[in-house]
Design an enzyme around this catalytic site. Structure first.
Site, PDB file in Angstrom:
ATOM      1  NE  ARG A 129      -9.984  21.627   8.824  1.00 39.25           N
ATOM      2  CZ  ARG A 129      -9.617  22.044  10.019  1.00 39.25           C
ATOM      3  NH1 ARG A 129     -10.187  23.115  10.534  1.00 39.25           N
ATOM      4  NH2 ARG A 129      -8.700  21.384  10.704  1.00 39.25           N
ATOM      5  CG  HIS A 177      -3.879   1.175  -3.894  1.00 38.19           C
ATOM      6  ND1 HIS A 177      -4.810   1.980  -4.515  1.00 38.19           N
ATOM      7  CD2 HIS A 177      -2.797   1.973  -3.652  1.00 38.19           C
ATOM      8  CE1 HIS A 177      -4.316   3.195  -4.638  1.00 38.19           C
ATOM      9  NE2 HIS A 177      -3.094   3.231  -4.120  1.00 38.19           N
ATOM     10  CD  GLU A 194       0.713   0.023  -1.102  1.00 39.34           C
ATOM     11  OE1 GLU A 194      -0.533  -0.032  -1.065  1.00 39.34           O
ATOM     12  OE2 GLU A 194       1.350   1.083  -0.918  1.00 39.34           O
ATOM     13  CG  ASP A 248       1.725   5.653  -3.947  1.00 43.88           C
ATOM     14  OD1 ASP A 248       0.531   5.964  -4.115  1.00 43.88           O
ATOM     15  OD2 ASP A 248       2.069   4.728  -3.192  1.00 43.88           O
TER      16      ASP A 248
HETATM   17 ZN   LIG Z   1      -1.354   4.574  -4.057  1.00 45.73          ZN
END
Ligand SMILES: [Zn+2]
Length: 345
Positions: free
Chosen positions: A71, A196, A199, A285
């Protein structure tokens, strides 16, 4: 000198990590700490439970959940420091790290203040041995207008080691060609283009990303295994794929690509893709969320039947595929090869 075991030898090499999400590096204990800062009581066991997914959508929900505890700048500084410590402990000397700016904007958070905290923590980490650079990541399912806003922020904060713009999230939600204007803008701003693709999507998703968006590197890309002619064109264009085997297993991407709900790590196409001549880098990742590390991904490469020499080659490619000016790349590669020789590899 006794030669090192393959896994120890790989650990000792200086490495680059090119596919890493800052928000996916938050270990359960840190989630508990962040939640407490904001008055939410969580147990580590609850967090561990949240870090289990039945499918890709389940993973995206967990990602959204963990980012809800980020935050203010101090939160981002904390997770950047912890990520850097982990990278240094694995001999990672260079990393390009995604920041989910699409999610920051969705939550109407202060992009500049939060990112400056990330960048400053990155500068500290540099003194300790890891050079961090940043990729601003838009969320595909939020659509092209939201992505353009992320791209504008990437351009605005380029001086703070932002090297690229990318898109992650739900690959199947919005077709690549709808982001064409965004990627044209990004290229005009002198930023690198990432996405991406392949995938959970098939070869067409990767083709579209190359043809419409002219991306320079593909996150995952395992869907190309179904299309030998696409593999050939990626080999000749030298478009690198960032392969993250454990992630593919945990998100169900591998099961989907193999059309086998029971797919195991042994079914991962890493070795096949490498031996077809694709420029492959290995990455973790979202390591905390997939209970992995870059070390573990290198160990997985050995388990998947790649030889130590091939794995050393892949490690070098981490630097070759980096979004770096050639002189910096050459310096990192030089250091890599000196250490490789010193290790007798
Ligand atoms: Zn990724």
């Amino acid at each position: 000198m006794t030669p090192l075991e393959p896994q120890a030898a790989l650990r000792a090499l200086p490495k680059a990590e090119l596919h890493l999400h800052l928000e996916g590096t938050i270990e359960p204990a840190t989630v508990v700490e962040l939640a407490a800062r904001h008055g939410v009581t969580l147990s580590e066991a609850e967090t561990v439970e949240r870090y289990r997914y039945a499918d890709f959508r389940g993973f995206l929900d967990a990602f959204k959940w963990v980012t809800s505890f980020l935050r203010e700048p101090a939160d981002f500084a904390l997770i950047t420091r912890r990520m850097a410590e982990k990278l240094i402990s694995q001999n990672v000397v260079y990393a390009e790290v995604f920041v989910a700016v699409g999610i920051l904007l969705l939550r109407r958070q202060d992009v500049e203040a939060n990112f400056r905290a990330i960048h400053d923590a990155g500068e500290e980490a540099r003194k300790n041995g890891v050079r961090l650079r940043w990729v601003f990541d838009a969320t595909r399912q939020f659509g092209p207008d939201a992505a353009m806003e992320v791209a504008r922020w990437a351009a605005r904060l380029k001086a703070y080691d932002v090297v690229a713009f990318g898109i992650g999230g739900d690959e199947l939600s919005v077709p690549a060609k709808e982001f064409r204007a965004v990627y044209d803008y990004v290229a005009g701003q002198g930023l690198h283009r990432h996405i991406h693709a392949g995938e959970v999507g098939g070869p067409q998703s990767v083709r579209d990303a190359i043809n419409f968006l002219e991306v320079e590197r593909i996150g995952h890309g395992i869907g190309v295994m179904h299309d030998p002619s696409l593999i050939e064109s990626l080999v000749s264009a030298q478009v690198p794929l960032e392969i993250c085997p454990t992630s593919n297993l945990f998100t169900g991407a591998l099961a989907r690509q193999r059309n086998n709900p029971g797919a195991q790590l042994e079914d991962h196409p890493l070795r096949e893709l490498y031996r077809r001549g694709l420029l492959i880098t290995l990455a973790s990742d979202d390591p905390a969320m997939f209970h992995t590390s870059l070390d573990a991904e290198y160990a997985a490469g050995l388990r998947l039947g790649l030889t130590l020499d091939e794995m050393v080659h892949i490690a070098a490619w981490g630097f070759v595929a980096a979004f770096l000016p050639s002189e910096e790349k050459t310096a990192l590669l030089h250091a890599f090869h000196s250490q490789r020789e010193a290790l007798g590899l």
